[in-house]
Write an enzyme that holds these catalytic residues in place. Structure first.
Site, mmCIF file in Angstrom:
data_model
loop_
_atom_site.group_PDB
_atom_site.id
_atom_site.type_symbol
_atom_site.label_atom_id
_atom_site.label_comp_id
_atom_site.label_asym_id
_atom_site.label_seq_id
_atom_site.Cartn_x
_atom_site.Cartn_y
_atom_site.Cartn_z
ATOM 1 N N ASP A 83 35.063 41.129 45.289
ATOM 2 C CA ASP A 83 34.153 40.092 45.896
ATOM 3 C C ASP A 83 34.100 40.313 47.264
ATOM 4 O O ASP A 83 35.026 40.481 48.043
ATOM 5 C CB ASP A 83 34.844 38.634 45.779
ATOM 6 C CG ASP A 83 33.865 37.532 45.812
ATOM 7 O OD1 ASP A 83 33.048 37.343 46.995
ATOM 8 O OD2 ASP A 83 33.737 36.580 44.981
ATOM 9 N N SER A 105 28.089 34.058 45.258
ATOM 10 C CA SER A 105 29.020 34.590 44.187
ATOM 11 C C SER A 105 28.508 33.988 42.728
ATOM 12 O O SER A 105 28.859 34.476 41.698
ATOM 13 C CB SER A 105 30.228 34.327 44.304
ATOM 14 O OG SER A 105 30.785 35.013 45.503
ATOM 15 N N GLU A 142 39.183 40.196 39.201
ATOM 16 C CA GLU A 142 38.467 40.029 40.379
ATOM 17 C C GLU A 142 39.492 40.101 41.717
ATOM 18 O O GLU A 142 40.216 39.296 41.687
ATOM 19 C CB GLU A 142 37.749 38.582 40.786
ATOM 20 C CG GLU A 142 37.121 38.456 41.772
ATOM 21 C CD GLU A 142 36.594 36.943 42.166
ATOM 22 O OE1 GLU A 142 35.954 36.804 42.950
ATOM 23 O OE2 GLU A 142 37.365 35.969 41.413
ATOM 24 N N ASP A 194 36.240 38.971 50.283
ATOM 25 C CA ASP A 194 35.306 38.243 50.434
ATOM 26 C C ASP A 194 35.599 37.311 51.610
ATOM 27 O O ASP A 194 35.000 37.122 52.854
ATOM 28 C CB ASP A 194 34.670 37.395 49.538
ATOM 29 C CG ASP A 194 33.580 36.339 49.821
ATOM 30 O OD1 ASP A 194 32.458 36.610 50.119
ATOM 31 O OD2 ASP A 194 34.022 35.217 49.627
ATOM 32 N N ASP A 201 30.198 41.846 43.946
ATOM 33 C CA ASP A 201 29.101 40.993 43.600
ATOM 34 C C ASP A 201 28.064 40.935 44.569
ATOM 35 O O ASP A 201 26.891 40.635 44.571
ATOM 36 C CB ASP A 201 29.514 39.338 43.207
ATOM 37 C CG ASP A 201 30.774 38.969 44.440
ATOM 38 O OD1 ASP A 201 31.088 39.793 45.350
ATOM 39 O OD2 ASP A 201 30.816 37.691 44.460
ATOM 40 N N HIS A 213 27.285 36.484 53.496
ATOM 41 C CA HIS A 213 26.976 37.586 52.768
ATOM 42 C C HIS A 213 25.670 38.271 53.229
ATOM 43 O O HIS A 213 24.867 37.745 54.292
ATOM 44 C CB HIS A 213 26.653 37.126 51.390
ATOM 45 C CG HIS A 213 27.589 36.162 50.757
ATOM 46 N ND1 HIS A 213 27.427 35.429 49.636
ATOM 47 C CD2 HIS A 213 28.854 36.001 51.133
ATOM 48 C CE1 HIS A 213 28.254 34.865 49.312
ATOM 49 N NE2 HIS A 213 29.619 35.101 50.013
#
Length: 350
Positions: free
Chosen positions: A27, A68, A236, A241, A283, A310
């Protein structure tokens, strides 16, 4: 285009049947994250064992920069959706995931996450909710499937709910062994396992999670591989992230290295098995990470962040095993789903 699914009679070494697919999602893991981890590591990363590499575009149906939920849904279902949605199309209709399709074909299935198992990425493969924040509703969705193994945080979403329902009892009634620690998970001999190892999210590896991710990956593969028809497993690495959002450079690199250990577990199994496709991707990218200095000899690297959110930069896709060649090129994240379907030989309508 030649399908990478072959009939039962064709199991030669050059064209082995694909029985199992392991999809690993880092992630927030962009290419600079991998590059930084390569620099710090004193040995080649497991990811470097993959000689098939592609790039995927990550935008959602309503935003140039995805979250996500939308990205997970795209990979899980082949459908672009709005940010925040889980297993739903842009009009709010539920769409079937590759995990559910695998179950329909009699395969074993599993999900692993270092965050809550009800968080956006794992939820995208099993739940159908308009909001990724509907954690308790997502937990109920787990009871609507025949998933064999799930390991992650989120115990409170099953046991300490606003509606007072006790989903732990519901899981046990359905034959699951419910474990609340990694020591319990690793000792399990059950073929149906719910490992809820934290009240909500597991912590960073450095602050208490330890080797939960690679250990869980090995355990899940051990259980799922008992199904002679094959399996689908999504793994994951969630906190890459988190470190990107927080702009924690050292933690981001450490989480990427930990994720790479899980990659190694998957690749080791695939190498021995010969009928397993491994896909490693992200992702989206988080943090706008750039490498601005370093020294390969001293294993030092200096990275910079341009955001705490992001970004929409394309993310890498690595593949290993039969069917891996399908993952070269540049394509939308929805193609991850389509390519996996092709490799299994499944019709997306059934």
């Amino acid at each position: 285009m030649v399908s990478c699914f072959l009939k039962e009679k064709s199991k030669s070494k050059s064209n082995p049947e694909i029985k199992n697919v392991i999809l690993l999602i880092g992630d927030g893991m962009g290419l600079p994250d991998v590059n930084a981890a390569m620099t710090v590591s004193d040995k080649p990363l497991n990811i470097e064992r993959c000689n098939i590499i592609g790039l995927q575009k990550t935008y959602s149906s309503d935003d140039y920069i995805t979250d996500s939920g939308a990205a997970g849904t795209a990979m899980a279902t082949g459908t672009k959706t709005k940010n925040g949605a889980i297993g739903m199309d842009a009009q709010g209709n539920p769409v079937k995931s590759i995990l559910e399709i695998a179950e329909d074909h009699g395969l074993a299935t599993g999900l692993i996450s270092t965050s809550s198992i009800t968080h956006a990425s794992p939820a995208s493969f099993i739940a159908h909710q308009l909001s990724r924040d509907s954690y308790e509703d997502i937990a109920i969705d787990f009871l609507n499937t025949d998933i064999d193994v799930f390991i992650g945080g989120g115990y409170d979403h099953f046991a300490k709910r606003k509606d007072k329902l006790n989903l732990i009892d519901s899981l046990k009634f359905r034959g699951y062994e419910v474990d609340t620690s990694m020591s319990m998970v690793l000792k399990s001999t059950s073929r149906k396992l719910a490992g809820l190892t934290a009240p909500v999210h597991n912590p960073y590896r450095l602050t208490g999670r330890g080797d939960m991710l690679p250990a869980s990956s090995g355990k899940a593969i051990e259980i799922l591989n008992k199904n002679p028809k094959g399996f689908f497993l999504m793994i994951e690495g969630s906190q890459i992230d988190w470190a990107g959002h927080a702009n924690y450079a050292d933690t981001l690199i450490d989480e990427t290295l930990d994720f790479d250990q899980a990659v190694g577990v998957a690749l080791d199994f695939a190498q021995k098995d010969g009928h397993t496709l491994v896909i490693i991707t992200a992702d989206h990218e988080t943090g706008g990470v750039t490498i601005i200095g370093g020294d390969k000899q001293t294993h030092e690297v200096k990275i910079n962040f341009s955001t705490k959110d992001h970004t929409t930069v394309m993310v890498p896709v690595y593949a290993y095993g039969p069917g891996a060649e399908k993952f070269t090129g540049i394509y939308d994240n929805t193609e991850i789903f389509q390519k996996i379907l092709t490799c299994y030989g499944f019709n997306h309508l059934n």
